[in-house]
Design a protein around this motif. Structure first.
Motif, PDB file in Angstrom:
ATOM      1  N   LEU A  61      42.151  47.001  24.545  1.00 11.25           N
ATOM      2  CA  LEU A  61      41.587  45.717  24.960  1.00 11.25           C
ATOM      3  C   LEU A  61      42.462  45.047  26.022  1.00 11.25           C
ATOM      4  CD1 LEU A  61      40.286  44.189  21.589  1.00 11.25           C
ATOM      5  CD2 LEU A  61      38.937  45.086  23.490  1.00 11.25           C
ATOM      6  N   ASP A  62      43.802  45.179  25.856  1.00 10.38           N
ATOM      7  CA  ASP A  62      44.704  44.617  26.869  1.00 10.38           C
ATOM      8  C   ASP A  62      44.474  45.296  28.229  1.00 10.38           C
ATOM      9  OD1 ASP A  62      45.804  42.801  25.138  1.00 10.38           O
ATOM     10  OD2 ASP A  62      47.577  44.027  24.650  1.00 10.38           O
ATOM     11  N   LYS A  63      44.286  46.638  28.195  1.00  8.44           N
ATOM     12  CA  LYS A  63      44.012  47.353  29.451  1.00  8.44           C
ATOM     13  C   LYS A  63      42.701  46.878  30.068  1.00  8.44           C
ATOM     14  CE  LYS A  63      46.295  51.682  28.234  1.00  8.44           C
ATOM     15  NZ  LYS A  63      46.060  53.104  27.887  1.00  8.44           N
ATOM     16  N   LYS A  64      41.660  46.760  29.227  1.00 12.35           N
ATOM     17  CA  LYS A  64      40.362  46.307  29.724  1.00 12.35           C
ATOM     18  C   LYS A  64      40.453  44.869  30.231  1.00 12.35           C
ATOM     19  CE  LYS A  64      37.368  49.279  26.962  1.00 12.35           C
ATOM     20  NZ  LYS A  64      36.334  49.329  25.924  1.00 12.35           N
ATOM     21  N   LEU A  65      41.217  44.040  29.496  1.00 12.63           N
ATOM     22  CA  LEU A  65      41.396  42.643  29.908  1.00 12.63           C
ATOM     23  C   LEU A  65      42.124  42.577  31.255  1.00 12.63           C
ATOM     24  CD1 LEU A  65      41.044  39.655  29.161  1.00 12.63           C
ATOM     25  CD2 LEU A  65      43.228  39.769  27.983  1.00 12.63           C
ATOM     26  N   ALA A  66      43.176  43.424  31.408  1.00 13.59           N
ATOM     27  CA  ALA A  66      43.912  43.448  32.677  1.00 13.59           C
ATOM     28  C   ALA A  66      43.000  43.918  33.803  1.00 13.59           C
ATOM     29  CB  ALA A  66      45.128  44.348  32.557  1.00 13.59           C
ATOM     30  N   ALA A  67      42.199  44.946  33.507  1.00 13.91           N
ATOM     31  CA  ALA A  67      41.274  45.443  34.530  1.00 13.91           C
ATOM     32  C   ALA A  67      40.239  44.363  34.861  1.00 13.91           C
ATOM     33  CB  ALA A  67      40.585  46.713  34.046  1.00 13.91           C
ATOM     34  N   ALA A  68      39.729  43.674  33.808  1.00 17.16           N
ATOM     35  CA  ALA A  68      38.736  42.623  34.033  1.00 17.16           C
ATOM     36  C   ALA A  68      39.363  41.474  34.819  1.00 17.16           C
ATOM     37  CB  ALA A  68      38.181  42.131  32.712  1.00 17.16           C
ATOM     38  N   GLU A  69      40.609  41.117  34.465  1.00 16.98           N
ATOM     39  CA  GLU A  69      41.280  40.047  35.195  1.00 16.98           C
ATOM     40  C   GLU A  69      41.499  40.449  36.654  1.00 16.98           C
ATOM     41  OE1 GLU A  69      44.852  39.136  33.016  1.00 16.98           O
ATOM     42  OE2 GLU A  69      43.786  37.885  31.563  1.00 16.98           O
ATOM     43  N   GLY A  70      41.824  41.729  36.883  1.00 13.03           N
ATOM     44  CA  GLY A  70      41.992  42.229  38.254  1.00 13.03           C
ATOM     45  C   GLY A  70      40.679  42.142  39.023  1.00 13.03           C
ATOM     46  N   ARG A  71      39.580  42.547  38.359  1.00 13.12           N
ATOM     47  CA  ARG A  71      38.271  42.452  39.025  1.00 13.12           C
ATOM     48  C   ARG A  71      37.896  40.990  39.291  1.00 13.12           C
ATOM     49  NH1 ARG A  71      36.342  46.455  35.158  1.00 13.12           N
ATOM     50  NH2 ARG A  71      35.383  44.702  34.079  1.00 13.12           N
ATOM     51  N   ILE A  72      38.192  40.147  38.259  1.00 15.15           N
ATOM     52  CA  ILE A  72      37.884  38.724  38.445  1.00 15.15           C
ATOM     53  C   ILE A  72      38.709  38.159  39.604  1.00 15.15           C
ATOM     54  CG2 ILE A  72      38.120  36.450  37.405  1.00 15.15           C
ATOM     55  CD1 ILE A  72      37.364  37.747  34.730  1.00 15.15           C
ATOM     56  N   ALA A  73      39.990  38.540  39.673  1.00 12.50           N
ATOM     57  CA  ALA A  73      40.856  38.068  40.765  1.00 12.50           C
ATOM     58  C   ALA A  73      40.320  38.575  42.105  1.00 12.50           C
ATOM     59  CB  ALA A  73      42.287  38.521  40.545  1.00 12.50           C
ATOM     60  N   GLY A  74      39.873  39.830  42.147  1.00 13.25           N
ATOM     61  CA  GLY A  74      39.309  40.388  43.373  1.00 13.25           C
ATOM     62  C   GLY A  74      38.037  39.657  43.762  1.00 13.25           C
ATOM     63  N   ILE A  75      37.167  39.425  42.745  1.00 11.75           N
ATOM     64  CA  ILE A  75      35.920  38.711  43.018  1.00 11.75           C
ATOM     65  C   ILE A  75      36.233  37.288  43.453  1.00 11.75           C
ATOM     66  CG2 ILE A  75      33.825  37.810  41.926  1.00 11.75           C
ATOM     67  CD1 ILE A  75      33.785  40.335  40.188  1.00 11.75           C
ATOM     68  N   LYS A  76      37.219  36.680  42.800  1.00  9.34           N
ATOM     69  CA  LYS A  76      37.601  35.311  43.142  1.00  9.34           C
ATOM     70  C   LYS A  76      38.159  35.256  44.570  1.00  9.34           C
ATOM     71  CE  LYS A  76      40.409  31.524  41.383  1.00  9.34           C
ATOM     72  NZ  LYS A  76      41.379  31.113  40.402  1.00  9.34           N
ATOM     73  N   ALA A  77      38.995  36.240  44.887  1.00  7.85           N
ATOM     74  CA  ALA A  77      39.570  36.286  46.239  1.00  7.85           C
ATOM     75  C   ALA A  77      38.464  36.501  47.259  1.00  7.85           C
ATOM     76  CB  ALA A  77      40.614  37.374  46.342  1.00  7.85           C
ATOM     77  N   SER A  78      37.564  37.411  46.924  1.00 12.67           N
ATOM     78  CA  SER A  78      36.446  37.673  47.835  1.00 12.67           C
ATOM     79  C   SER A  78      35.568  36.431  47.952  1.00 12.67           C
ATOM     80  CB  SER A  78      35.646  38.861  47.293  1.00 12.67           C
ATOM     81  OG  SER A  78      34.415  38.992  47.958  1.00 12.67           O
ATOM     82  N   ALA A  79      35.338  35.788  46.791  1.00 10.30           N
ATOM     83  CA  ALA A  79      34.510  34.585  46.816  1.00 10.30           C
ATOM     84  C   ALA A  79      35.216  33.473  47.565  1.00 10.30           C
ATOM     85  CB  ALA A  79      34.192  34.150  45.382  1.00 10.30           C
ATOM     86  N   MET A  80      36.520  33.386  47.400  1.00  9.44           N
ATOM     87  CA  MET A  80      37.248  32.334  48.111  1.00  9.44           C
ATOM     88  C   MET A  80      37.256  32.603  49.609  1.00  9.44           C
ATOM     89  SD  MET A  80      37.857  30.147  46.057  1.00  9.44           S
ATOM     90  CE  MET A  80      39.155  29.014  46.225  1.00  9.44           C
ATOM     91  N   LYS A  81      37.338  33.870  49.943  1.00  2.98           N
ATOM     92  CA  LYS A  81      37.299  34.207  51.369  1.00  2.98           C
ATOM     93  C   LYS A  81      35.930  33.841  51.921  1.00  2.98           C
ATOM     94  CE  LYS A  81      37.112  38.504  53.091  1.00  2.98           C
ATOM     95  NZ  LYS A  81      37.461  39.865  53.323  1.00  2.98           N
ATOM     96  N   ASP A  82      34.918  34.175  51.163  1.00  5.04           N
ATOM     97  CA  ASP A  82      33.563  33.835  51.586  1.00  5.04           C
ATOM     98  C   ASP A  82      33.338  32.331  51.526  1.00  5.04           C
ATOM     99  OD1 ASP A  82      32.997  36.474  52.005  1.00  5.04           O
ATOM    100  OD2 ASP A  82      31.994  36.803  50.081  1.00  5.04           O
ATOM    101  N   VAL A  83      33.959  31.666  50.593  1.00  2.00           N
ATOM    102  CA  VAL A  83      33.804  30.213  50.488  1.00  2.00           C
ATOM    103  C   VAL A  83      34.379  29.544  51.734  1.00  2.00           C
ATOM    104  CG1 VAL A  83      34.608  28.173  49.219  1.00  2.00           C
ATOM    105  CG2 VAL A  83      33.759  30.130  47.977  1.00  2.00           C
ATOM    106  N   GLY A  84      35.479  30.044  52.185  1.00  3.32           N
ATOM    107  CA  GLY A  84      36.070  29.481  53.412  1.00  3.32           C
ATOM    108  C   GLY A  84      35.125  29.638  54.585  1.00  3.32           C
ATOM    109  N   ALA A  85      34.530  30.831  54.707  1.00  2.58           N
ATOM    110  CA  ALA A  85      33.600  31.084  55.812  1.00  2.58           C
ATOM    111  C   ALA A  85      32.355  30.235  55.642  1.00  2.58           C
ATOM    112  CB  ALA A  85      33.237  32.564  55.853  1.00  2.58           C
ATOM    113  N   ILE A  86      31.862  30.137  54.380  1.00  2.00           N
ATOM    114  CA  ILE A  86      30.672  29.321  54.112  1.00  2.00           C
ATOM    115  C   ILE A  86      30.998  27.856  54.368  1.00  2.00           C
ATOM    116  CG2 ILE A  86      29.091  28.556  52.299  1.00  2.00           C
ATOM    117  CD1 ILE A  86      29.323  31.357  51.080  1.00  2.00           C
ATOM    118  N   ALA A  87      32.190  27.426  53.971  1.00  2.00           N
ATOM    119  CA  ALA A  87      32.589  26.031  54.191  1.00  2.00           C
ATOM    120  C   ALA A  87      32.684  25.741  55.682  1.00  2.00           C
ATOM    121  CB  ALA A  87      33.911  25.743  53.507  1.00  2.00           C
TER     122      ALA A  87
END
Length: 194
Positions: A140-166
């Protein structure tokens, strides 16, 4: 019908020298002519007492020498047999008590072994459950770390897109309000706000 007494008739003697006599009377004893019962005759009390003492003495000697020893032997034999049976019963009771004690000891040992086996099984099950829990937690810790990594990637991607959208939204608002907007100024303003 009348009964008449019969009298004996005297017959002529066949023998002239023989004195025969026929009759119905019983010859009597001279001592008993008093007509009483002989044991109650006071003249014979002394001889009766002597014979009673002699008979009692002989009976006493017979009892003492024959009957009492036989009875004593029988009683001694029975007492010996009874004592032997009591000894045998005591021996068997001792053996039974020893068997019961051995049974109770074995039962106590079996209960102790069963408790030890049960405790060992509980400990093993607890250890296996703990190992399985740790393995599940690690996974579960591995899956949580992987999920957190994906969430961080999605967040970074979303933040990058948010800047462009903003920037594009801010440019569109500024163009609507002012007319033409400077893209470099709008991008600097969005970066400073974010």
């Amino acid at each position: 019908m009348f009964v008449t007494p019969a009298y004996g008739q005297e017959a002529a003697p066949a023998d002239a020298g023989a004195d025969t006599h026929a009759g119905t009377e019983v010859p009597g004893n001279a001592a008993h002519e008093g007509g009483g019962f002989p044991p109650f005759d006071s003249a014979t009390f002394a001889s009766q007492l002597v014979w009673l003492a002699i008979t009692f003495g002989l009976f006493y000697v017979f009892l003492k020498r024959v009957i009492v020893p036989r009875l004593g032997t029988i009683l001694d034999t029975r007492a010996g047999r009874i004592q032997q049976d009591l000894d045998q019963a005591a021996k068997l009771k001792g053996e039974a008590d020893a068997a019961v004690a051995a049974y109770e000891q074995e039962l106590a040992e079996a209960k102790a072994r069963a408790n030890a086996i049960g405790q060992q099984s509980r400990d093993e099950a607890k250890a296996e459950a703990e190992t399985a829990r740790k393995a599940v937690e690690a996974e579960l810790d591995k899956k949580l770390a992987a999920a957190e990594g994906r969430i961080a990637g999605i967040k970074a991607s979303a933040m990058k897109d948010v800047g462009a959208i903003a920037e594009s939204t801010a440019s569109a608002i500024v163009e609507q309000l002012v007319g033409k907007a400077d893209k470099a100024a709008v991008a600097a303003a969005v970066k400073s706000a974010g």
